[in-house]
Design a protein around this motif. Structure first.
Motif, PDB file in Angstrom:
ATOM      1  N   ILE A  21     -10.352 -46.175   3.532  1.00  9.79           N
ATOM      2  CA  ILE A  21     -12.206 -45.209   2.840  1.00  9.79           C
ATOM      3  C   ILE A  21     -12.644 -45.292   4.103  1.00  9.79           C
ATOM      4  CG2 ILE A  21     -13.021 -45.261   1.076  1.00  9.79           C
ATOM      5  CD1 ILE A  21     -11.692 -45.957  -0.584  1.00  9.79           C
ATOM      6  N   PRO A  22     -13.435 -44.256   4.549  1.00  8.65           N
ATOM      7  CA  PRO A  22     -14.605 -44.291   5.407  1.00  8.65           C
ATOM      8  C   PRO A  22     -15.728 -44.884   5.021  1.00  8.65           C
ATOM      9  CG  PRO A  22     -13.960 -41.614   3.787  1.00  8.65           C
ATOM     10  CD  PRO A  22     -12.821 -43.109   3.901  1.00  8.65           C
ATOM     11  N   GLU A  23     -15.728 -45.792   6.393  1.00  6.72           N
ATOM     12  CA  GLU A  23     -17.419 -46.456   5.860  1.00  6.72           C
ATOM     13  C   GLU A  23     -18.548 -45.198   5.640  1.00  6.72           C
ATOM     14  OE1 GLU A  23     -17.808 -49.698   7.674  1.00  6.72           O
ATOM     15  OE2 GLU A  23     -15.695 -50.134   7.635  1.00  6.72           O
ATOM     16  N   HIS A  24     -18.451 -43.669   6.521  1.00 11.10           N
ATOM     17  CA  HIS A  24     -19.404 -43.213   6.737  1.00 11.10           C
ATOM     18  C   HIS A  24     -19.057 -42.504   6.864  1.00 11.10           C
ATOM     19  CE1 HIS A  24     -23.625 -41.962   9.879  1.00 11.10           C
ATOM     20  NE2 HIS A  24     -23.585 -41.971   8.615  1.00 11.10           N
ATOM     21  N   ILE A  25     -19.659 -41.714   5.905  1.00 13.15           N
ATOM     22  CA  ILE A  25     -19.358 -39.107   6.215  1.00 13.15           C
ATOM     23  C   ILE A  25     -20.669 -38.958   6.459  1.00 13.15           C
ATOM     24  CG2 ILE A  25     -17.398 -39.813   4.552  1.00 13.15           C
ATOM     25  CD1 ILE A  25     -19.277 -38.923   2.272  1.00 13.15           C
ATOM     26  N   THR A  26     -20.531 -37.763   6.542  1.00 11.73           N
ATOM     27  CA  THR A  26     -21.728 -36.834   7.634  1.00 11.73           C
ATOM     28  C   THR A  26     -21.446 -35.405   5.720  1.00 11.73           C
ATOM     29  OG1 THR A  26     -21.875 -37.888   9.053  1.00 11.73           O
ATOM     30  CG2 THR A  26     -23.174 -35.797   8.862  1.00 11.73           C
ATOM     31  N   MET A  27     -22.002 -34.863   5.282  1.00 15.78           N
ATOM     32  CA  MET A  27     -22.055 -34.103   5.172  1.00 15.78           C
ATOM     33  C   MET A  27     -23.257 -32.430   5.840  1.00 15.78           C
ATOM     34  SD  MET A  27     -21.625 -34.705   1.361  1.00 15.78           S
ATOM     35  CE  MET A  27     -20.230 -35.956   0.427  1.00 15.78           C
ATOM     36  N   ARG A 161     -28.240 -44.558  13.154  1.00 15.59           N
ATOM     37  CA  ARG A 161     -27.300 -45.062  14.178  1.00 15.59           C
ATOM     38  C   ARG A 161     -25.704 -45.464  14.165  1.00 15.59           C
ATOM     39  NH1 ARG A 161     -32.962 -49.151  15.642  1.00 15.59           N
ATOM     40  NH2 ARG A 161     -33.763 -47.927  16.032  1.00 15.59           N
ATOM     41  N   GLU A 162     -25.780 -45.262  12.937  1.00 18.37           N
ATOM     42  CA  GLU A 162     -24.221 -46.313  12.799  1.00 18.37           C
ATOM     43  C   GLU A 162     -23.400 -44.403  13.404  1.00 18.37           C
ATOM     44  OE1 GLU A 162     -26.749 -46.023  10.519  1.00 18.37           O
ATOM     45  OE2 GLU A 162     -26.604 -47.608   9.517  1.00 18.37           O
ATOM     46  N   GLU A 163     -22.323 -44.512  13.269  1.00 13.60           N
ATOM     47  CA  GLU A 163     -21.782 -43.624  14.115  1.00 13.60           C
ATOM     48  C   GLU A 163     -21.194 -42.646  12.874  1.00 13.60           C
ATOM     49  OE1 GLU A 163     -18.588 -44.468  17.313  1.00 13.60           O
ATOM     50  OE2 GLU A 163     -20.771 -45.097  18.853  1.00 13.60           O
ATOM     51  N   PRO A 164     -20.319 -41.424  12.194  1.00 14.07           N
ATOM     52  CA  PRO A 164     -20.015 -41.189  10.844  1.00 14.07           C
ATOM     53  C   PRO A 164     -18.726 -41.366  11.257  1.00 14.07           C
ATOM     54  CG  PRO A 164     -21.172 -39.481  12.048  1.00 14.07           C
ATOM     55  CD  PRO A 164     -21.418 -40.555  12.809  1.00 14.07           C
ATOM     56  N   ASP A 165     -17.426 -41.231  10.539  1.00 12.02           N
ATOM     57  CA  ASP A 165     -16.377 -41.719  10.480  1.00 12.02           C
ATOM     58  C   ASP A 165     -15.799 -40.259  10.040  1.00 12.02           C
ATOM     59  OD1 ASP A 165     -15.409 -44.061  10.125  1.00 12.02           O
ATOM     60  OD2 ASP A 165     -16.185 -44.472   8.734  1.00 12.02           O
ATOM     61  N   MET A 166     -16.577 -39.283   9.376  1.00 12.90           N
ATOM     62  CA  MET A 166     -15.595 -38.153   8.950  1.00 12.90           C
ATOM     63  C   MET A 166     -16.777 -37.426   8.899  1.00 12.90           C
ATOM     64  SD  MET A 166     -13.077 -36.251   5.834  1.00 12.90           S
ATOM     65  CE  MET A 166     -11.566 -36.543   6.641  1.00 12.90           C
ATOM     66  N   TYR A 185     -16.691 -39.128  17.892  1.00 11.66           N
ATOM     67  CA  TYR A 185     -15.038 -39.222  18.286  1.00 11.66           C
ATOM     68  C   TYR A 185     -15.104 -38.845  16.214  1.00 11.66           C
ATOM     69  CZ  TYR A 185     -16.370 -41.236  22.547  1.00 11.66           C
ATOM     70  OH  TYR A 185     -15.439 -41.876  23.861  1.00 11.66           O
ATOM     71  N   SER A 186     -15.603 -38.497  15.347  1.00 15.63           N
ATOM     72  CA  SER A 186     -15.885 -38.373  14.105  1.00 15.63           C
ATOM     73  C   SER A 186     -14.257 -37.453  14.162  1.00 15.63           C
ATOM     74  CB  SER A 186     -17.111 -37.328  13.609  1.00 15.63           C
ATOM     75  OG  SER A 186     -18.184 -38.422  13.620  1.00 15.63           O
ATOM     76  N   GLU A 187     -14.069 -37.080  12.602  1.00 20.55           N
ATOM     77  CA  GLU A 187     -13.178 -36.375  11.528  1.00 20.55           C
ATOM     78  C   GLU A 187     -13.691 -35.607  11.344  1.00 20.55           C
ATOM     79  OE1 GLU A 187      -9.758 -37.096  12.538  1.00 20.55           O
ATOM     80  OE2 GLU A 187     -10.103 -38.649  13.672  1.00 20.55           O
ATOM     81  N   LEU A 188     -13.365 -34.867  11.771  1.00 19.29           N
ATOM     82  CA  LEU A 188     -14.162 -33.292  11.047  1.00 19.29           C
ATOM     83  C   LEU A 188     -12.644 -32.289  10.172  1.00 19.29           C
ATOM     84  CD1 LEU A 188     -14.671 -31.237  14.560  1.00 19.29           C
ATOM     85  CD2 LEU A 188     -16.043 -33.252  13.541  1.00 19.29           C
ATOM     86  N   TYR A 189     -13.567 -32.206   9.070  1.00 23.22           N
ATOM     87  CA  TYR A 189     -12.957 -31.736   8.033  1.00 23.22           C
ATOM     88  C   TYR A 189     -14.199 -30.463   7.065  1.00 23.22           C
ATOM     89  CZ  TYR A 189     -10.790 -31.477   3.454  1.00 23.22           C
ATOM     90  OH  TYR A 189      -9.336 -31.243   2.490  1.00 23.22           O
ATOM     91  N   PHE A 190     -13.134 -29.116   7.348  1.00 24.44           N
ATOM     92  CA  PHE A 190     -13.672 -28.055   6.915  1.00 24.44           C
ATOM     93  C   PHE A 190     -12.966 -27.737   5.666  1.00 24.44           C
ATOM     94  CE2 PHE A 190     -14.540 -28.200  11.065  1.00 24.44           C
ATOM     95  CZ  PHE A 190     -15.399 -27.929  11.965  1.00 24.44           C
ATOM     96  N   THR A 191     -14.099 -27.459   4.248  1.00 23.72           N
ATOM     97  CA  THR A 191     -13.594 -26.863   3.020  1.00 23.72           C
ATOM     98  C   THR A 191     -14.370 -25.449   2.762  1.00 23.72           C
ATOM     99  OG1 THR A 191     -13.222 -27.629   0.927  1.00 23.72           O
ATOM    100  CG2 THR A 191     -15.829 -28.463   2.215  1.00 23.72           C
ATOM    101  N   GLN A 211      -7.044 -40.911   5.151  1.00 19.50           N
ATOM    102  CA  GLN A 211      -6.320 -41.750   5.192  1.00 19.50           C
ATOM    103  C   GLN A 211      -5.205 -41.663   6.497  1.00 19.50           C
ATOM    104  OE1 GLN A 211      -6.605 -42.557   0.723  1.00 19.50           O
ATOM    105  NE2 GLN A 211      -8.158 -44.224   1.627  1.00 19.50           N
ATOM    106  N   LYS A 212      -4.326 -40.530   6.245  1.00 27.79           N
ATOM    107  CA  LYS A 212      -3.385 -39.694   6.942  1.00 27.79           C
ATOM    108  C   LYS A 212      -4.056 -38.863   8.375  1.00 27.79           C
ATOM    109  CE  LYS A 212      -1.700 -38.423   2.438  1.00 27.79           C
ATOM    110  NZ  LYS A 212      -0.789 -37.018   1.551  1.00 27.79           N
ATOM    111  N   ARG A 213      -5.141 -39.130   8.630  1.00 28.25           N
ATOM    112  CA  ARG A 213      -5.176 -39.298  10.128  1.00 28.25           C
ATOM    113  C   ARG A 213      -5.007 -40.493  10.933  1.00 28.25           C
ATOM    114  NH1 ARG A 213     -10.023 -34.600  10.518  1.00 28.25           N
ATOM    115  NH2 ARG A 213      -9.385 -33.455   8.635  1.00 28.25           N
ATOM    116  N   GLN A 214      -4.647 -40.150  12.218  1.00 25.46           N
ATOM    117  CA  GLN A 214      -3.994 -41.365  13.480  1.00 25.46           C
ATOM    118  C   GLN A 214      -5.648 -40.723  14.266  1.00 25.46           C
ATOM    119  OE1 GLN A 214      -0.950 -41.536  15.256  1.00 25.46           O
ATOM    120  NE2 GLN A 214      -1.904 -43.372  16.556  1.00 25.46           N
ATOM    121  N   ARG A 215      -6.583 -41.392  13.666  1.00 26.82           N
ATOM    122  CA  ARG A 215      -8.009 -41.570  14.892  1.00 26.82           C
ATOM    123  C   ARG A 215      -7.612 -42.634  15.995  1.00 26.82           C
ATOM    124  NH1 ARG A 215     -13.899 -43.562  12.305  1.00 26.82           N
ATOM    125  NH2 ARG A 215     -13.991 -41.816  13.860  1.00 26.82           N
ATOM    126  N   ARG A 216      -7.801 -41.280  17.421  1.00 26.11           N
ATOM    127  CA  ARG A 216      -7.988 -41.599  18.338  1.00 26.11           C
ATOM    128  C   ARG A 216      -9.111 -42.208  19.343  1.00 26.11           C
ATOM    129  NH1 ARG A 216      -2.544 -40.142  19.886  1.00 26.11           N
ATOM    130  NH2 ARG A 216      -1.467 -38.739  18.717  1.00 26.11           N
TER     131      ARG A 216
END
Length: 219
Positions: A21-27, A161-166, A185-191, A211-216
């Motif tokens: 589960i992402p620790e840090h999300i940005t909206m 200072r925290e980097e968003p996971d998503m 390096y954040s994952e992006l999600y557009f809805t 959760q299904k993504r493979q972060r690089r």
């Protein structure tokens, strides 16, 4: 009934991998989504959902339209007051940092469960510019040598200072000027779901997708 069962199914899937589960999300939200009572109530609901899911950090950027300065100031003041009241109504375990359009801290509260960074009209380019000015001031005062400036020094002068996971963009298909340094390096999600129509099911789907993504991480 079917919606309730599906929500429970999604929640079970998400909770099967709590470590993912992402620790840090940005909206990213336009100011129009938060000006009415429905938008503010949705804000309260989403914060509550994230708290119960175990997300530890939320950074929210309210994108304020570039309009006449007097109207802009009034809009920022209205948004700040309304969202400040909502965050203040949460238990003390929920901490928050609220910044205005100049990047000045308007109000803060330390928490130990969930931390919310709320920036109203103060974007990433302005944040980086402000951090550089702060570093140059310290160089001038002899507090830091120019050759000692590195990524860690720059990061220490950023508001968030925290980097968003998503990063989640609701009702849009492009990013906004927010956390430009931190989101490399954040994952992006557009809805396509607009903020007013966002349901807990939608948030669970977003997290399950993460959760299904493979972060690089840029590799």
């Amino acid at each position: 009934m079917i919606r309730s069962l599906y929500e429970r199914y999604l929640l079970g899937q998400v909770n099967n991998a709590p470590e993912q589960i992402p620790e840090h999300i940005t909206m990213i939200l336009p100011e129009s989504d938060l000006l009415d009572a429905q938008g503010k109530e949705k804000f309260r609901e989403v914060m509550d959902w994230c708290l119960k899911l175990g997300i530890t950090t939320i950074s929210i950027y309210v994108d304020v339209l570039d309009t006449k300065e007097e109207f802009r100031k009034q809009m920022v003041s209205t948004l700040t007051t309304g969202l400040m009241d909502i965050l203040g109504s949460f238990p003390e375990e929920v901490g928050f940092f609220i910044y205005d359009q100049k990047g000045d801290l308007k109000k803060e509260r330390k928490g130990n469960s969930l931390t919310v960074h709320l920036s109203i009209g103060f974007g990433g380019r302005a944040e980086i510019t402000k951090s550089i000015r702060s570093i140059l001031s310290e160089v001038k005062d002899g507090k830091i040598a120019p050759e000692d400036i590195d990524e860690k020094v720059i990061e220490s002068h950023l508001l968030v200072r925290e980097e968003p996971d998503m990063i989640i963009r609701s009702g849009g298909n492009h990013l906004s000027d927010f956390l430009l340094w931190q989101s490399a390096y954040s994952e992006l999600y557009f809805t396509d779901v607009n903020w007013h129509d966002l349901r807990k099911i939608d948030l669970l789907r977003i997290i399950r997708d993460f959760q299904k993504r493979q972060r690089r991480f840029g590799k």
